[in-house]
Design a protein around this motif. Sequence first.
Motif, PDB file in Angstrom:
ATOM      1  N   THR A  40     -90.572 -30.509  29.340  1.00 52.29           N
ATOM      2  CA  THR A  40     -90.180 -31.143  30.592  1.00 52.29           C
ATOM      3  C   THR A  40     -88.695 -30.979  30.807  1.00 52.29           C
ATOM      4  OG1 THR A  40     -90.006 -33.248  31.772  1.00 52.29           O
ATOM      5  CG2 THR A  40     -89.959 -33.359  29.379  1.00 52.29           C
ATOM      6  N   SER A  41     -88.308 -30.842  32.052  1.00 51.52           N
ATOM      7  CA  SER A  41     -86.884 -30.817  32.383  1.00 51.52           C
ATOM      8  C   SER A  41     -86.405 -32.190  32.803  1.00 51.52           C
ATOM      9  CB  SER A  41     -86.610 -29.818  33.512  1.00 51.52           C
ATOM     10  OG  SER A  41     -87.345 -30.160  34.665  1.00 51.52           O
ATOM     11  N   GLY A  42     -87.356 -33.123  33.021  1.00 52.49           N
ATOM     12  CA  GLY A  42     -86.988 -34.482  33.401  1.00 52.49           C
ATOM     13  C   GLY A  42     -86.123 -34.497  34.637  1.00 52.49           C
ATOM     14  N   SER A  43     -85.212 -35.454  34.719  1.00 52.21           N
ATOM     15  CA  SER A  43     -84.333 -35.583  35.875  1.00 52.21           C
ATOM     16  C   SER A  43     -83.047 -34.787  35.697  1.00 52.21           C
ATOM     17  CB  SER A  43     -83.975 -37.058  36.103  1.00 52.21           C
ATOM     18  OG  SER A  43     -85.123 -37.834  36.302  1.00 52.21           O
ATOM     19  N   SER A  44     -82.763 -34.350  34.487  1.00 55.20           N
ATOM     20  CA  SER A  44     -81.501 -33.675  34.227  1.00 55.20           C
ATOM     21  C   SER A  44     -81.554 -32.181  34.470  1.00 55.20           C
ATOM     22  CB  SER A  44     -81.084 -33.917  32.769  1.00 55.20           C
ATOM     23  OG  SER A  44     -82.011 -33.285  31.892  1.00 55.20           O
ATOM     24  N   GLY A  45     -82.760 -31.616  34.494  1.00 48.81           N
ATOM     25  CA  GLY A  45     -82.888 -30.176  34.670  1.00 48.81           C
ATOM     26  C   GLY A  45     -82.749 -29.404  33.375  1.00 48.81           C
TER      27      GLY A  45
ATOM     28  N   ASP B 234     -76.556 -40.093  36.054  1.00 47.94           N
ATOM     29  CA  ASP B 234     -75.916 -38.789  36.238  1.00 47.94           C
ATOM     30  C   ASP B 234     -76.139 -38.214  37.631  1.00 47.94           C
ATOM     31  OD1 ASP B 234     -78.603 -38.299  35.988  1.00 47.94           O
ATOM     32  OD2 ASP B 234     -78.444 -36.963  34.259  1.00 47.94           O
ATOM     33  N   ASN B 235     -76.838 -38.949  38.522  1.00 49.45           N
ATOM     34  CA  ASN B 235     -77.060 -38.449  39.877  1.00 49.45           C
ATOM     35  C   ASN B 235     -76.040 -39.082  40.809  1.00 49.45           C
ATOM     36  OD1 ASN B 235     -78.295 -36.860  41.809  1.00 49.45           O
ATOM     37  ND2 ASN B 235     -79.877 -38.371  42.273  1.00 49.45           N
TER      38      ASN B 235
ATOM     39  N   GLY C 126     -76.430 -33.674  46.571  1.00 53.01           N
ATOM     40  CA  GLY C 126     -74.988 -33.540  46.686  1.00 53.01           C
ATOM     41  C   GLY C 126     -74.577 -32.088  46.786  1.00 53.01           C
ATOM     42  N   VAL C 127     -73.595 -31.815  47.626  1.00 54.23           N
ATOM     43  CA  VAL C 127     -73.071 -30.451  47.800  1.00 54.23           C
ATOM     44  C   VAL C 127     -71.548 -30.509  47.805  1.00 54.23           C
ATOM     45  CG1 VAL C 127     -75.091 -29.663  49.107  1.00 54.23           C
ATOM     46  CG2 VAL C 127     -73.126 -30.620  50.326  1.00 54.23           C
ATOM     47  N   ASP C 128     -70.916 -29.369  47.530  1.00 61.28           N
ATOM     48  CA  ASP C 128     -69.459 -29.288  47.615  1.00 61.28           C
ATOM     49  C   ASP C 128     -69.015 -29.441  49.065  1.00 61.28           C
ATOM     50  OD1 ASP C 128     -69.266 -28.870  44.897  1.00 61.28           O
ATOM     51  OD2 ASP C 128     -69.282 -26.680  45.078  1.00 61.28           O
TER      52      ASP C 128
END
Length: 380
Positions: A51-56, A273-274, A305-307
């Motif tokens: 699993t990548s979970g929420s962190s990727g 972390d989000n 989120g984006v730059d």
Amino acid sequence: MTALIPTEADDPRLVQHALRLALDGGPALGFGMLPGAPERVPDGTAAVIATSGSSGIPKRVALSAEALRASAEATAARIGSGRWLLALPVGYVAGLQVLVRSLLADTEPAVVEGKFSPVAFAEATLSMVRTGSETLFTSLVPAQLATLLDAADEPGVRAALRMYRAILVGGQSLPEPMRERAVDLGARLVRTYGSTETSGGCVYDGAPLDTVAVRTVDGELQLAGPMLADGYVGDDALTSRMFVRDAHGIRWYRTGDLGLVDGGVVRVHGRADNVIVSGGVNISLDRVERVVRQVPGLHQAVVVGVDDARWGEASVIVAERGEVLRRSESEQLAHARDAVAAELGKHARPARLILVDELATLPSGKPDRESIRRAAADLH
């Protein structure tokens, strides 16, 4: 050590047979295994889920037979036992737990055949009723529930939703308007909170299951109980970082989620972390998304989120065109910005609304946030 058998999740019935052996000490099942995965795991392991979970970040979570059984038994103690409908991939913990609960209840789960759809859900439910099943349960992700609600007027769908003693909904936050729609139709929902590392949901409607303990440390929710995973296969450092023991020897899983326990009720605020830093201010994208999803026409929207050249980072709403009400894009964005400003402050207002034909999703039905973020960044 016991053998780890790479397992395809395509045929739930074959998986159920192999799972029965795994729970009784047989070979462990390995879901989503990539080349280089170990051939053997510690004795007692029943399943390893990639699993990548929420962190990727890819992880291989080792679940013991004891943990899977403890989770299933705690669920039965809370909501009862009966026959389950499998509507999720068994390569994900929520789907696998449907099989575990069925094995422990000595019942045969029904299966939604092929791609999930309202028709397939209604037909599978009706087949359970025809065979004399009286107490029915199923587990869904919010995207599936939304699909059913939108099709509630199609033949059999509304009746099917009402036939379940409990419909567990987890994997991501459940927007309040969606919950209210379901309740109005007579569906009995149970919001679940948990992860692969906790053998699935272990907090139901804010209340921890009987064998689960919850605490907060520096604002982070931590969970303890017999359903905790053994750790991450091949990554002792990550295991030590995410599973910690207190002064009494109790083992806790660090969820990475911010939240609190208020009068025994667990409240989740979002991923630690989000968070973006916009104009020097920390903004939780999970909290922004939770507010945005209360806005009519944006109940399934995703906030990423984006730059941003001016603010450093900014939040962007991504939603499907078909969901948005008959408003202009600017009007819909204005409604969302006003709602966020009222609850979180002007600094948290999203910068833009991006409409797409279809939101990218993972096989589990959850939004593919990284793919959505990359697409939004290209358009911002």
